[in-house]
Design a protein around this motif. Structure first.
Motif, PDB file in Angstrom:
ATOM      1  N   GLU A 299      -2.707  26.381   6.133  1.00 53.45           N
ATOM      2  CA  GLU A 299      -3.491  26.487   5.158  1.00 53.45           C
ATOM      3  C   GLU A 299      -3.733  25.730   4.043  1.00 53.45           C
ATOM      4  O   GLU A 299      -4.367  26.260   2.392  1.00 53.45           O
ATOM      5  CB  GLU A 299      -2.743  27.820   4.552  1.00 53.45           C
ATOM      6  CG  GLU A 299      -2.895  28.761   3.976  1.00 53.45           C
ATOM      7  CD  GLU A 299      -2.547  29.742   3.082  1.00 53.45           C
ATOM      8  OE1 GLU A 299      -2.573  30.591   1.713  1.00 53.45           O
ATOM      9  OE2 GLU A 299      -1.520  30.709   3.458  1.00 53.45           O
ATOM     10  N   ASN A 300      -2.875  25.221   3.601  1.00 54.44           N
ATOM     11  CA  ASN A 300      -2.711  24.430   2.135  1.00 54.44           C
ATOM     12  C   ASN A 300      -3.868  23.080   2.638  1.00 54.44           C
ATOM     13  O   ASN A 300      -4.250  22.302   1.165  1.00 54.44           O
ATOM     14  CB  ASN A 300      -1.510  24.017   1.442  1.00 54.44           C
ATOM     15  CG  ASN A 300      -0.466  25.479   1.078  1.00 54.44           C
ATOM     16  OD1 ASN A 300      -1.640  26.476   1.398  1.00 54.44           O
ATOM     17  ND2 ASN A 300       0.433  24.843   1.125  1.00 54.44           N
ATOM     18  N   ASN A 301      -3.602  22.439   3.607  1.00 52.77           N
ATOM     19  CA  ASN A 301      -4.334  20.788   3.665  1.00 52.77           C
ATOM     20  C   ASN A 301      -5.766  21.129   4.677  1.00 52.77           C
ATOM     21  O   ASN A 301      -6.247  20.057   4.478  1.00 52.77           O
ATOM     22  CB  ASN A 301      -3.073  20.307   4.587  1.00 52.77           C
ATOM     23  CG  ASN A 301      -1.925  19.856   3.572  1.00 52.77           C
ATOM     24  OD1 ASN A 301      -3.044  18.900   2.266  1.00 52.77           O
ATOM     25  ND2 ASN A 301      -0.773  20.854   3.915  1.00 52.77           N
ATOM     26  N   ALA A 302      -5.789  22.532   5.197  1.00 56.17           N
ATOM     27  CA  ALA A 302      -6.867  22.386   6.059  1.00 56.17           C
ATOM     28  C   ALA A 302      -8.397  21.787   5.246  1.00 56.17           C
ATOM     29  O   ALA A 302      -9.258  21.267   5.672  1.00 56.17           O
ATOM     30  CB  ALA A 302      -7.091  23.877   7.510  1.00 56.17           C
TER      31      ALA A 302
ATOM     32  N   TRP B 254       1.692  25.321   5.803  1.00 53.71           N
ATOM     33  CA  TRP B 254       0.965  23.945   5.803  1.00 53.71           C
ATOM     34  C   TRP B 254      -0.493  23.467   5.821  1.00 53.71           C
ATOM     35  O   TRP B 254      -1.301  23.027   5.724  1.00 53.71           O
ATOM     36  CB  TRP B 254       1.860  22.636   6.585  1.00 53.71           C
ATOM     37  CG  TRP B 254       1.352  21.097   5.869  1.00 53.71           C
ATOM     38  CD1 TRP B 254       1.971  20.437   5.344  1.00 53.71           C
ATOM     39  CD2 TRP B 254       0.267  20.686   6.764  1.00 53.71           C
ATOM     40  NE1 TRP B 254       1.079  18.840   5.235  1.00 53.71           N
ATOM     41  CE2 TRP B 254       0.307  19.193   6.428  1.00 53.71           C
ATOM     42  CE3 TRP B 254      -0.231  20.718   8.492  1.00 53.71           C
ATOM     43  CZ2 TRP B 254      -0.924  18.240   6.884  1.00 53.71           C
ATOM     44  CZ3 TRP B 254      -1.645  20.003   8.213  1.00 53.71           C
ATOM     45  CH2 TRP B 254      -1.602  18.843   8.071  1.00 53.71           C
TER      46      TRP B 254
ATOM     47  N   TYR C  35      -8.589  15.085  12.981  1.00 51.20           N
ATOM     48  CA  TYR C  35      -9.225  16.451  11.825  1.00 51.20           C
ATOM     49  C   TYR C  35      -8.776  17.565  12.138  1.00 51.20           C
ATOM     50  O   TYR C  35      -8.639  18.062  13.410  1.00 51.20           O
ATOM     51  CB  TYR C  35     -10.666  15.827  11.475  1.00 51.20           C
ATOM     52  CG  TYR C  35     -10.401  14.732  11.057  1.00 51.20           C
ATOM     53  CD1 TYR C  35      -9.872  13.760   9.737  1.00 51.20           C
ATOM     54  CD2 TYR C  35     -11.962  13.346  11.732  1.00 51.20           C
ATOM     55  CE1 TYR C  35     -10.346  12.996   9.586  1.00 51.20           C
ATOM     56  CE2 TYR C  35     -11.906  12.452  10.826  1.00 51.20           C
ATOM     57  CZ  TYR C  35     -11.054  11.986   9.805  1.00 51.20           C
ATOM     58  OH  TYR C  35     -11.334  10.905   9.438  1.00 51.20           O
TER      59      TYR C  35
ATOM     60  N   PRO D 297      -9.636  20.423   2.275  1.00 54.01           N
ATOM     61  CA  PRO D 297      -9.331  19.945   0.735  1.00 54.01           C
ATOM     62  C   PRO D 297     -10.236  19.771  -0.385  1.00 54.01           C
ATOM     63  O   PRO D 297     -10.260  18.985  -1.017  1.00 54.01           O
ATOM     64  CB  PRO D 297      -9.201  18.077   1.241  1.00 54.01           C
ATOM     65  CG  PRO D 297      -9.836  18.130   2.930  1.00 54.01           C
ATOM     66  CD  PRO D 297      -9.753  19.329   3.627  1.00 54.01           C
ATOM     67  N   THR D 298     -11.667  20.024   0.559  1.00 59.29           N
ATOM     68  CA  THR D 298     -12.877  19.872  -0.561  1.00 59.29           C
ATOM     69  C   THR D 298     -13.431  21.040  -0.264  1.00 59.29           C
ATOM     70  O   THR D 298     -13.187  21.680   0.515  1.00 59.29           O
ATOM     71  CB  THR D 298     -13.508  18.342  -0.489  1.00 59.29           C
ATOM     72  OG1 THR D 298     -14.321  18.512   0.706  1.00 59.29           O
ATOM     73  CG2 THR D 298     -12.473  17.354  -0.624  1.00 59.29           C
TER      74      THR D 298
ATOM     75  N   GLY E   9      -9.650  18.222   6.798  1.00 56.33           N
ATOM     76  CA  GLY E   9      -8.041  17.832   6.890  1.00 56.33           C
ATOM     77  C   GLY E   9      -7.519  17.296   7.415  1.00 56.33           C
ATOM     78  O   GLY E   9      -8.462  17.340   9.029  1.00 56.33           O
ATOM     79  N   HIS E  10      -6.739  16.216   7.671  1.00 50.27           N
ATOM     80  CA  HIS E  10      -6.298  15.642   8.338  1.00 50.27           C
ATOM     81  C   HIS E  10      -5.101  15.641   9.210  1.00 50.27           C
ATOM     82  O   HIS E  10      -3.632  16.313   8.577  1.00 50.27           O
ATOM     83  CB  HIS E  10      -5.676  14.059   7.888  1.00 50.27           C
ATOM     84  CG  HIS E  10      -5.477  13.100   8.654  1.00 50.27           C
ATOM     85  ND1 HIS E  10      -4.701  12.641   8.634  1.00 50.27           N
ATOM     86  CD2 HIS E  10      -6.268  11.810   9.189  1.00 50.27           C
ATOM     87  CE1 HIS E  10      -4.206  11.507   9.644  1.00 50.27           C
ATOM     88  NE2 HIS E  10      -5.663  10.948   9.816  1.00 50.27           N
ATOM     89  N   MET E  11      -4.939  15.796  10.044  1.00 47.41           N
ATOM     90  CA  MET E  11      -3.968  16.101  11.011  1.00 47.41           C
ATOM     91  C   MET E  11      -3.261  15.116  12.019  1.00 47.41           C
ATOM     92  O   MET E  11      -4.323  15.586  13.263  1.00 47.41           O
ATOM     93  CB  MET E  11      -3.804  17.438  11.284  1.00 47.41           C
ATOM     94  CG  MET E  11      -2.416  18.263  12.341  1.00 47.41           C
ATOM     95  SD  MET E  11      -2.466  19.949  12.522  1.00 47.41           S
ATOM     96  CE  MET E  11      -1.365  20.243  13.918  1.00 47.41           C
TER      97      MET E  11
END
Length: 560
Positions: free
Chosen positions: A189-192, A187, A162, A194-195, A150-152
Motif C-alpha cells: 500500500e505504501n510503496n506501489a 508495505w 515494478y 510513489p509519485t 513502485g519497485h518490488m
C-alpha cells in the motif's frame, strides 16, 4: 485571417465583449489574436491531474509565443481508483458525457478559435475528445503522463522489477487467502504508487493517452512521458505553440480524427494490450464525429495486429519502460505496414512524416511483429446466445489455460452482492461468476467489476474462475473475464435470464460466449424485473444512454 472569435470582438456592437475581456486584464493587441481555450481538468483529488496547474501555465506561454491569446476554463476529472468498488463508480462513465458537454458549452458560448485539452485519466480524455468532435475546431490534447512505478524485485507477481496501483487490490485477495502477511500488505500500500501521475500500468488512462497520440491528436512521443519528468513541461509549451499553428492553418479535429486514424488507434490498442474500455470510447468518439464504425468492425481491425508490448497487467513492463523504449512512435514505426500512414496529424504533417524520427531503443519491450508477446490480439469481441449484440474481453490479459472456459453459472444481482460472496469464500474453482444489472442503463453508469476480478486473481482463481458481466472492467484487470455483454439485463438481454448452475462456455479463440442448453425465449415468459432506484444525474443518464455496443453514449443530435 478572420478568426471566428472576431465575429464578437469587432465594431461598436460588441464593445461590451471587449470590455469584459479587458476586465480580465487582456489588451487590445491580444484581442486581435486567435483565442485559444485550455480545457483544464485539474483537481487535487486525482493524482493524474495534479500536474495540470504547472502544465497549463506552460501551455499559455507556448500559445503566447506563437501569437495566440490563451484563456482557461475548468472541467471535472474524477479518479476511477478512488471511485472503485462503491456507488461512486456509477458516476465515472456518466462523467464522460458531462465533460463533453462542458467542452462544447464553453467553447461555443464564447466563440473560441481552438482548444488544448488537458486531461489524463480514464474517462476524461474520451470525454474531452467527444466534446471536441462536436465543435470541430482546431484541437490538441496533452495528458499529464504516467506515475513512476513502485519497485518490488523479490516476489514480483508480474515477473519484473515494478509494481503498480492495481497490485494493491490483487494483494487483498492474497491477504485473505493467507499468502501474504498484514505487514507485507501494508508495505505494498505504501510503496506501489510513489509519485503523482496516471497509474503506472496500462490501465484505461494510459491506454487512452497512447490512443490519442496514435490518432494524431497529441504531439508525437508525449503520451508516455512520466508526469514528474521535466520533458512533460516542455511538451506542454510545444503543445501551446502547435495549437496556434493549427488555428492559422484551419486544421480541425475532424480533419485529423478520421476513420482511418481511429482504426490506427484500434491497431495500437491491440499491440499494447490496451484497456477494454477503449471499445466504448472509440465507438463514442466515432459516433460524435459521424464516422461509420461499429463494434464488429472494431473486433475485425483488432485482429490485424498481435500483442507486442507486455505491460502490466499483461506482462512485466510499465509505461516507464514503454517511454524509454520510444513510446507510441517507435511502436507505430514497427507496425507501419499495418497502418494508414497518409493521415494528417496535429503537427500539420502526415503520420508517415512524423514516424521518420522514431526509433525503438528497447526491442525487448516493444517487440517486432515476427516476435509477439501473444499472437492473439489485445481486444476480442465475443458473440453468442448470451451476447447477441457482442461483448468485450482482453485476450492479452487472459492466461493461456483460460482461453476456453466451461463452467457452471453463479449469478449475482450486482457488484456488492458478488464482492460479499467472493470475500466470504463462496466462489469455487470451475464456476462462471455472472454479475448483471451493471450495464449503462441498469447500473446505472456501467461500473467496473475491477475489485471482484482482482480479488479472484489474488486468491489464485484468476484462470480457474471466469467472470462475465454487462458491466465493465478496468484496463488493469487480468484473469478470465468478459464484459460489456449486450444487450444488458436492463434492456432484457439474455444475461438477465441466466440461473445458478447453467453451463456457460467462453471460447476466446473462436470469439463465442454461450449457454448452450438454455432456452432464453422460454425463460422470458417470466420477465426480469430487477431495477435499482436512482435519482439525480444518474436518473437522466439511465433514461437516455445507448447500449455499450454503441459506446454507451447519450445521443447529441436528432435521429440517433
Amino acid at each position: 485571417m478572420n478568426y471566428r472569435s472576431q465575429d464578437i470582438l469587432r465594431g461598436a456592437g460588441f464593445a461590451n465583449v471587449r470590455a469584459l475581456y479587458k476586465a480580465d486584464g487582456f489588451t487590445d493587441d491580444e484581442l486581435k489574436r486567435p483565442i485559444i481555450a485550455i480545457a483544464n481538468s485539474y483537481n487535487s483529488i486525482c493524482p493524474g491531474h495534479i500536474v495540470f496547474r504547472q502544465m497549463a501555465d506552460r501551455i499559455k506561454e507556448g500559445i503566447q509565443a506563437a501569437g495566440g491569446m490563451p484563456i482557461e476554463f475548468g472541467t471535472i476529472g474524477a479518479c476511477d481508483g478512488i471511485a472503485m468498488g462503491h456507488n461512486g463508480m456509477r458516476y465515472i462513465l456518466p462523467a464522460r458525457e458531462m465533460i463533453a458537454n462542458d467542452v462544447e458549452a464553453m467553447v461555443q458560448a464564447h466563440r473560441l478559435d481552438g482548444i488544448v485539452l488537458l486531461g489524463s485519466c480514464d474517462k476524461i480524455i474520451p470525454g474531452m475528445l467527444i466534446g471536441a468532435m462536436r465543435v470541430n475546431l482546431p484541437t490538441i490534447l496533452v495528458n499529464g503522463g504516467p506515475a513512476l512505478p513502485g519497485h518490488m524485485g523479490q516476489g514480483n507477481p508480474y515477473g519484473g522489477e515494478y509494481i503498480d496501483h492495481s497490485f494493491i487490490q490483487q494483494s487483498e485477495g492474497a491477504l485473505r487467502s493467507g499468502d501474504i502477511t498484514q505487514e507485507e500488505f501494508d508495505w505494498i500500500e505504501n510503496n506501489a504508487v510513489p509519485t503523482v501521475g496516471s497509474c503506472a500500468m496500462l490501465g484505461t488512462a494510459n491506454t487512452m493517452g497512447c490512443l490519442a497520440e496514435a490518432m494524431g491528436i497529441m504531439l508525437p512521443g508525449v503520451s508516455s512521458i512520466p508526469a514528474v519528468y521535466s520533458k512533460r513541461m516542455a511538451a506542454a509549451y510545444d503543445t501551446g505553440k502547435a495549437i496556434v499553428e493549427l488555428v492559422m492553418k484551419n486544421i480541425r479535429v475532424r480533419d485529423i480524427m478520421t476513420k482511418e486514424a481511429l482504426k490506427n488507434a484500434i491497431r495500437i490498442n491491440s499491440a499494447i494490450g490496451g484497456s477494454t474500455n477503449a471499445v466504448l470510447h472509440i465507438l463514442a468518439i466515432a459516433r460524435e464525429g459521424k464516422i461509420d464504425l461499429d463494434i464488429r468492425e472494431f473486433g475485425e481491425v483488432s485482429k490485424e495486429v498481435a500483442h507486442l508490448v507486455a505491460m502490466i497487467p499483461a506482462g512485466q513492463y510499465t509505461l516507464l519502460d514503454f517511454y524509454e523504449a520510444g513510446g507510441v512512435p517507435a511502436l507505430m514505426q514497427g507496425i507501419a505496414d499495418n497502418l494508414a500512414l497518409d493521415v494528417l496529424t496535429c503537427t500539420g504533417e502526415t503520420l508517415e512524416t512524423n514516424l521518420k524520427r522514431a526509433k525503438n531503443l528497447r526491442p525487448e519491450v516493444i517487440r517486432a511483429g515476427k516476435d509477439p508477446v501473444h499472437t492473439r490480439s489485445g481486444i476480442g469481441i465475443l458473440y453468442g446466445n448470451i451476447a447477441p449484440e457482442g461483448s468485450v474481453t482482453k485476450p492479452s490479459a487472459i492466461p493461456d489455460d483460460a482461453l476456453y472456459f466451461c463452467g457452471k453459472a453463479k449469478v449475482y444481482e450486482g457488484e456488492e452482492e458478488a464482492l460479499k460472496s467472493i470475500r466470504s469464500g463462496d466462489v469455487s474453482e470451475g464456476q462462471v461468476v455472472v454479475i448483471r444489472n451493471e450495464g449503462p442503463k441498469g447500473g446505472p453508469g456501467m461500473p467496473e467489476m475491477y475489485k471482484a476480478m482482482k480479488l479472484l486473481v489474488g486468491m489464485g482463481l484468476g484462470s480457474k474462475v471466469c467472470l462475465i458481466t454487462d458491466g465493465r472492467f478496468s484496463g488493469s484487470n487480468n484473469g478470465c473475464f468478459v464484459g460489456h455483454i449486450c444487450p444488458e439485463a436492463a434492456n432484457d438481454g439474455p444475461i438477465a435470464y441466466l440461473k445458478d448452475g447453467d453451463e456457460i462456455i467462453v471460447d476466446v479463440k473462436n470469439g463465442t460466449i454461450d449457454a448452450p442448453f438454455v432456452d432464453f425465449d422460454a425463460r422470458r415468459k417470466e420477465p426480469y424485473t430487477y431495477r435499482r432506484k436512482v435519482e439525480g444525474y444518474l436518473y437522466q443518464y439511465a433514461k437516455n444512454v445507448k447500449s455499450a455496443s454503441l459506446g454507451a453514449a447519450i445521443p447529441s443530435c436528432e435521429g440517433e
